[in-house]
Design a protein around this motif. Structure first.
Motif, PDB file in Angstrom:
ATOM      1  N   SER A 188     -19.934 -20.257  22.690  1.00  9.14           N
ATOM      2  CA  SER A 188     -18.678 -19.894  23.327  1.00  9.14           C
ATOM      3  C   SER A 188     -17.942 -18.776  22.612  1.00  9.14           C
ATOM      4  O   SER A 188     -16.925 -18.300  23.105  1.00  9.14           O
ATOM      5  CB  SER A 188     -17.755 -21.131  23.391  1.00  9.14           C
ATOM      6  N   GLY A 189     -18.426 -18.374  21.398  1.00 10.56           N
ATOM      7  CA  GLY A 189     -17.749 -17.318  20.694  1.00 10.56           C
ATOM      8  C   GLY A 189     -16.525 -17.854  19.972  1.00 10.56           C
ATOM      9  O   GLY A 189     -16.465 -19.008  19.572  1.00 10.56           O
ATOM     10  N   THR A 190     -15.513 -17.020  19.811  1.00 13.53           N
ATOM     11  CA  THR A 190     -14.316 -17.406  19.093  1.00 13.53           C
ATOM     12  C   THR A 190     -13.553 -18.477  19.859  1.00 13.53           C
ATOM     13  O   THR A 190     -13.404 -18.403  21.067  1.00 13.53           O
ATOM     14  CB  THR A 190     -13.402 -16.172  18.892  1.00 13.53           C
ATOM     15  N   SER A 191     -13.060 -19.477  19.134  1.00 13.65           N
ATOM     16  CA  SER A 191     -12.277 -20.532  19.772  1.00 13.65           C
ATOM     17  C   SER A 191     -10.977 -19.952  20.314  1.00 13.65           C
ATOM     18  O   SER A 191     -10.396 -19.027  19.733  1.00 13.65           O
ATOM     19  CB  SER A 191     -11.968 -21.641  18.765  1.00 13.65           C
ATOM     20  N   PRO A 192     -10.475 -20.503  21.425  1.00 12.66           N
ATOM     21  CA  PRO A 192      -9.215 -20.017  21.979  1.00 12.66           C
ATOM     22  C   PRO A 192      -8.068 -20.222  20.998  1.00 12.66           C
ATOM     23  O   PRO A 192      -8.100 -21.123  20.166  1.00 12.66           O
ATOM     24  CB  PRO A 192      -9.028 -20.888  23.231  1.00 12.66           C
ATOM     25  N   VAL A 193      -7.033 -19.380  21.103  1.00 17.25           N
ATOM     26  CA  VAL A 193      -5.854 -19.503  20.253  1.00 17.25           C
ATOM     27  C   VAL A 193      -4.668 -19.902  21.114  1.00 17.25           C
ATOM     28  O   VAL A 193      -4.612 -19.617  22.308  1.00 17.25           O
ATOM     29  CB  VAL A 193      -5.549 -18.173  19.520  1.00 17.25           C
ATOM     30  N   VAL A 194      -3.709 -20.561  20.489  1.00 22.74           N
ATOM     31  CA  VAL A 194      -2.523 -21.015  21.203  1.00 22.74           C
ATOM     32  C   VAL A 194      -1.674 -19.820  21.605  1.00 22.74           C
ATOM     33  O   VAL A 194      -1.481 -18.886  20.831  1.00 22.74           O
ATOM     34  CB  VAL A 194      -1.702 -21.976  20.324  1.00 22.74           C
ATOM     35  N   GLU A 216     -10.718 -14.584  23.306  1.00 24.68           N
ATOM     36  CA  GLU A 216     -10.832 -13.228  22.772  1.00 24.68           C
ATOM     37  C   GLU A 216     -10.937 -12.172  23.859  1.00 24.68           C
ATOM     38  O   GLU A 216     -10.700 -10.996  23.606  1.00 24.68           O
ATOM     39  CB  GLU A 216     -12.057 -13.147  21.859  1.00 24.68           C
ATOM     40  N   ASP A 217     -11.268 -12.583  25.083  1.00 23.39           N
ATOM     41  CA  ASP A 217     -11.377 -11.634  26.189  1.00 23.39           C
ATOM     42  C   ASP A 217     -10.079 -11.519  26.996  1.00 23.39           C
ATOM     43  O   ASP A 217     -10.041 -10.817  28.005  1.00 23.39           O
ATOM     44  CB  ASP A 217     -12.512 -12.050  27.130  1.00 23.39           C
ATOM     45  N   GLY A 218      -9.032 -12.235  26.562  1.00 18.67           N
ATOM     46  CA  GLY A 218      -7.750 -12.138  27.253  1.00 18.67           C
ATOM     47  C   GLY A 218      -7.548 -13.144  28.369  1.00 18.67           C
ATOM     48  O   GLY A 218      -6.541 -13.090  29.078  1.00 18.67           O
ATOM     49  N   GLU A 235      -4.976 -16.889  33.872  1.00 22.75           N
ATOM     50  CA  GLU A 235      -4.502 -15.506  33.990  1.00 22.75           C
ATOM     51  C   GLU A 235      -5.585 -14.592  33.421  1.00 22.75           C
ATOM     52  O   GLU A 235      -6.037 -14.787  32.287  1.00 22.75           O
ATOM     53  CB  GLU A 235      -3.205 -15.312  33.221  1.00 22.75           C
ATOM     54  N   THR A 236      -6.006 -13.607  34.206  1.00 19.98           N
ATOM     55  CA  THR A 236      -7.063 -12.695  33.776  1.00 19.98           C
ATOM     56  C   THR A 236      -6.613 -11.250  33.954  1.00 19.98           C
ATOM     57  O   THR A 236      -5.624 -10.970  34.634  1.00 19.98           O
ATOM     58  CB  THR A 236      -8.351 -12.905  34.594  1.00 19.98           C
ATOM     59  N   GLU A 237      -7.357 -10.339  33.340  1.00 23.62           N
ATOM     60  CA  GLU A 237      -7.032  -8.924  33.449  1.00 23.62           C
ATOM     61  C   GLU A 237      -7.637  -8.288  34.685  1.00 23.62           C
ATOM     62  O   GLU A 237      -7.353  -7.132  34.989  1.00 23.62           O
ATOM     63  CB  GLU A 237      -7.500  -8.197  32.187  1.00 23.62           C
ATOM     64  N   THR A 238      -8.501  -9.015  35.379  1.00 19.95           N
ATOM     65  CA  THR A 238      -9.136  -8.502  36.597  1.00 19.95           C
ATOM     66  C   THR A 238      -8.977  -9.535  37.714  1.00 19.95           C
ATOM     67  O   THR A 238      -8.773 -10.717  37.449  1.00 19.95           O
ATOM     68  CB  THR A 238     -10.631  -8.221  36.368  1.00 19.95           C
TER      69      THR A 238
END
Length: 311
Positions: A188-194, A216-218, A235-238
């Motif tokens: 999964s890569g980097t764990s999500p941040v608060v 990490e991808d927003g 919420e996404t950037e695309t």
């Protein structure tokens, strides 16, 4: 957006664990701690037609696994405040939901004990769940395990929205191994941040914002619950694509909507990207909740052209 589509399609398979009110909390907590394996049918009468599914459930040591009884391609696992989605090629995503110490001064739901019943040849107890003076759920719990073996949810006018029923249950099962944490982290890569700041409301129609994360991808994930029903906002950037969706016009704007067994998904576009709401909400909640979220907006020709070219 393939990863987001997987989350949107499977998030609501994981039951909400946040609950306020001593009686409801006690019932759901015991159910979440039960050890069993079961097969469950889900049938929902939606504005877009009936949606059905059959799933396999295995729960032990606080970990829940849900998979399709038709195919083994997808599996959802939850436990210890986390949930993850796995496909045949490995982990799709993993995150956590934590209600913290939030507690409502006056719980939205009251629980009325109805009667002792027999379900699948086993002793059980049924309860009526009431919000704002109206019945919103009828819950049946297995006496031996505490598992929620039947859940019927109602719309505001008393019509049945969804029925979830165990068609088999086995309380003596082999221990299911926990998720491989190292493999999950690697996949999964980097764990999500608060998330520290947000444009989303803290409360809407009795649903409280319990937790928010950003990867990490927003991609932002926000989780709301009223103690029984729940939903997540992405919420996404695309823009978010929703296959087989229908177009819906509400007072707050234009949305794409799709129902599946036990869940509804709305997606819409904003000036800065895309949004999706996924939850188990009965239809009478939808418009009021969406009205409090950022409304759909046309990003304009040049911004749309730029997204199409560069993502």
């Amino acid at each position: 957006m393939r990863r987001l589509a997987a989350l949107v399609g499977l998030l609501s398979l994981v039951p909400a664990t946040a609950a306020w009110g001593a009686e409801l909390d006690e019932l759901l907590t015991r159910g979440n701690e039960a050890t069993y394996s079961a097969e469950q049918t889900i049938s929902c009468s939606t504005p877009d037609g009936v949606r059905d599914a059959v799933v396999r459930i295995t729960q032990t040591e606080g970990e829940l696994r849900v998979s399709s009884s038709v195919t083994d391609e997808v599996e959802v696992a939850a436990g210890g405040g986390t949930w993850s989605v796995r496909r045949g090629d490995g982990l799709v995503a993993e995150t956590a939901v934590d209600a913290g110490e939030k507690e409502k001064a006056v719980p939205l739901y009251t629980v009325e004990e109805e009667e002792a019943v027999e379900y699948l040849g086993r002793a059980a107890m049924s309860y009526l769940l009431i919000r704002d003076g109206e019945p919103r759920g009828e819950l049946t719990f297995d006496d031996e395990t505490g598992a929620l073996v039947e859940a019927i949810t109602f719309t505001l006018d008393g019509e049945i929205y969804c029925e979830r029923r165990f068609i088999s249950i086995e309380s003596e099962i082999d221990t299911v191994s926990a998720l491989d944490t190292e493999a999950a982290t690697e996949a999964s890569g980097t764990s999500p941040v608060v998330v520290e700041t947000s444009q989303l409301p803290e409360e809407v129609s009795g649903f409280e914002l319990l937790d928010q994360y950003e990867d990490e991808d927003g991609l932002r994930f926000s989780y709301y619950s009223d103690g029984f029903f729940s939903f997540a906002v992405f919420e996404t950037e695309t823009p978010v694509e929703l296959p087989e969706a229908v177009s819906v016009d509400l007072e707050s704007g234009h949305y794409a909507r799709a129902f599946a067994a036990g869940q509804v998904t709305y997606v819409w576009e904003t000036v800065v990207g895309g949004m999706a709401l996924v939850g188990d909400l009965p239809p009478d909640f939808h418009e009021a909740v969406l009205a409090e979220m950022p409304h759909p907006q046309d990003p304009g020709f040049f911004r749309r052209w730029w997204r199409n070219l560069f993502g």
